[in-house]
Design a protein around this motif. Structure first.
Motif, mmCIF file in Angstrom:
data_model
loop_
_atom_site.group_PDB
_atom_site.id
_atom_site.type_symbol
_atom_site.label_atom_id
_atom_site.label_comp_id
_atom_site.label_asym_id
_atom_site.label_seq_id
_atom_site.Cartn_x
_atom_site.Cartn_y
_atom_site.Cartn_z
ATOM 1 N N MET A 1 0.694 -1.423 0.265
ATOM 2 C CA MET A 1 -0.050 0.052 0.343
ATOM 3 C C MET A 1 0.599 1.427 0.074
ATOM 4 N N ASP A 2 0.112 2.442 -0.755
ATOM 5 C CA ASP A 2 1.384 3.321 -0.364
ATOM 6 C C ASP A 2 1.237 4.038 0.380
ATOM 7 N N TRP A 3 2.064 5.387 0.645
ATOM 8 C CA TRP A 3 2.215 5.935 1.936
ATOM 9 C C TRP A 3 1.136 6.809 2.594
ATOM 10 N N THR A 4 1.035 7.827 1.299
ATOM 11 C CA THR A 4 -0.266 9.160 0.824
ATOM 12 C C THR A 4 -1.498 7.895 0.979
ATOM 13 N N LYS A 5 -1.704 6.492 0.706
ATOM 14 C CA LYS A 5 -3.068 5.897 1.107
ATOM 15 C C LYS A 5 -3.628 6.188 3.117
ATOM 16 N N ILE A 6 -2.398 5.360 3.402
ATOM 17 C CA ILE A 6 -2.418 5.541 5.068
ATOM 18 C C ILE A 6 -3.139 6.561 5.421
ATOM 19 N N ILE A 7 -1.952 8.004 5.224
ATOM 20 C CA ILE A 7 -2.164 9.060 5.912
ATOM 21 C C ILE A 7 -3.217 9.465 5.365
ATOM 22 N N TRP A 8 -4.003 9.721 4.364
ATOM 23 C CA TRP A 8 -5.305 10.624 3.602
ATOM 24 C C TRP A 8 -6.181 9.261 5.232
ATOM 25 N N ALA A 9 -6.586 7.710 4.788
ATOM 26 C CA ALA A 9 -7.321 7.289 4.855
ATOM 27 C C ALA A 9 -7.264 7.272 6.760
ATOM 28 N N LEU A 10 -6.559 7.831 7.540
ATOM 29 C CA LEU A 10 -6.395 8.500 9.235
ATOM 30 C C LEU A 10 -7.144 9.767 8.864
ATOM 31 N N LEU A 11 -6.529 10.338 8.106
ATOM 32 C CA LEU A 11 -7.285 11.957 8.129
ATOM 33 C C LEU A 11 -8.744 12.006 8.214
ATOM 34 N N LEU A 12 -9.149 11.523 6.566
ATOM 35 C CA LEU A 12 -10.533 11.147 6.765
ATOM 36 C C LEU A 12 -11.501 10.657 8.140
ATOM 37 N N GLY A 13 -10.393 9.134 8.471
ATOM 38 C CA GLY A 13 -11.135 8.882 10.159
ATOM 39 C C GLY A 13 -11.073 9.232 11.169
ATOM 40 N N ALA A 14 -10.200 10.825 11.216
ATOM 41 C CA ALA A 14 -10.090 11.952 12.041
ATOM 42 C C ALA A 14 -11.053 12.933 11.880
ATOM 43 N N MET A 15 -11.875 13.185 10.115
ATOM 44 C CA MET A 15 -12.782 14.329 10.851
ATOM 45 C C MET A 15 -13.588 13.363 10.775
ATOM 46 N N ILE A 16 -14.517 12.111 10.214
ATOM 47 C CA ILE A 16 -15.080 11.954 11.300
ATOM 48 C C ILE A 16 -14.853 11.321 12.555
ATOM 49 N N LEU A 17 -14.355 11.187 13.159
ATOM 50 C CA LEU A 17 -14.403 11.425 14.548
ATOM 51 C C LEU A 17 -14.581 12.620 15.419
ATOM 52 N N PHE A 18 -13.972 13.336 14.253
ATOM 53 C CA PHE A 18 -14.027 15.228 15.359
ATOM 54 C C PHE A 18 -15.604 15.617 14.699
ATOM 55 N N LEU A 19 -16.057 15.032 13.635
ATOM 56 C CA LEU A 19 -17.113 15.892 12.989
ATOM 57 C C LEU A 19 -18.400 14.950 13.496
ATOM 58 N N TRP A 20 -18.403 13.771 13.904
ATOM 59 C CA TRP A 20 -19.586 12.751 14.370
ATOM 60 C C TRP A 20 -19.972 13.409 15.602
ATOM 61 N N PRO A 21 -19.547 14.118 16.336
ATOM 62 C CA PRO A 21 -20.485 14.612 17.783
ATOM 63 C C PRO A 21 -21.077 15.699 16.932
ATOM 64 N N ARG A 22 -20.788 17.057 16.619
ATOM 65 C CA ARG A 22 -21.058 18.298 15.954
ATOM 66 C C ARG A 22 -22.021 17.875 15.321
ATOM 67 N N ALA A 23 -22.433 16.461 14.166
ATOM 68 C CA ALA A 23 -23.808 16.342 13.496
ATOM 69 C C ALA A 23 -24.214 16.224 14.348
#
Length: 59
Positions: free
Chosen positions: A1-23
């Motif tokens: 796997m490409d390291w950029t895909k792993i970083i993007w997956a982590l960033l997407l997961g963090a965004m969902i984690l931070f936005l879930w309580p606000r939503a």
């Protein structure tokens, strides 16, 4: 796997984690729809759909 895909997956997961309580808060405290609110949605949507159909027919 490409390291950029792993970083993007982590960033997407963090965004969902931070936005879930606000939503969740926004859904709980949002104003309820009233009788005339649906006309404000349906009329512009019908205009856009009609315009797209017109453009398709012109081709």
């Amino acid at each position: 796997m490409d390291w950029t895909k792993i970083i993007w997956a982590l960033l997407l997961g963090a965004m969902i984690l931070f936005l879930w309580p606000r939503a969740k808060h926004m859904l709980k405290n949002s104003p309820k729809a009233e009788k005339g609110d649906w006309q404000a949605v349906v009329l512009p949507m019908a205009f856009v759909i009609g315009f797209v159909i017109l453009l398709i027919m012109m081709v």
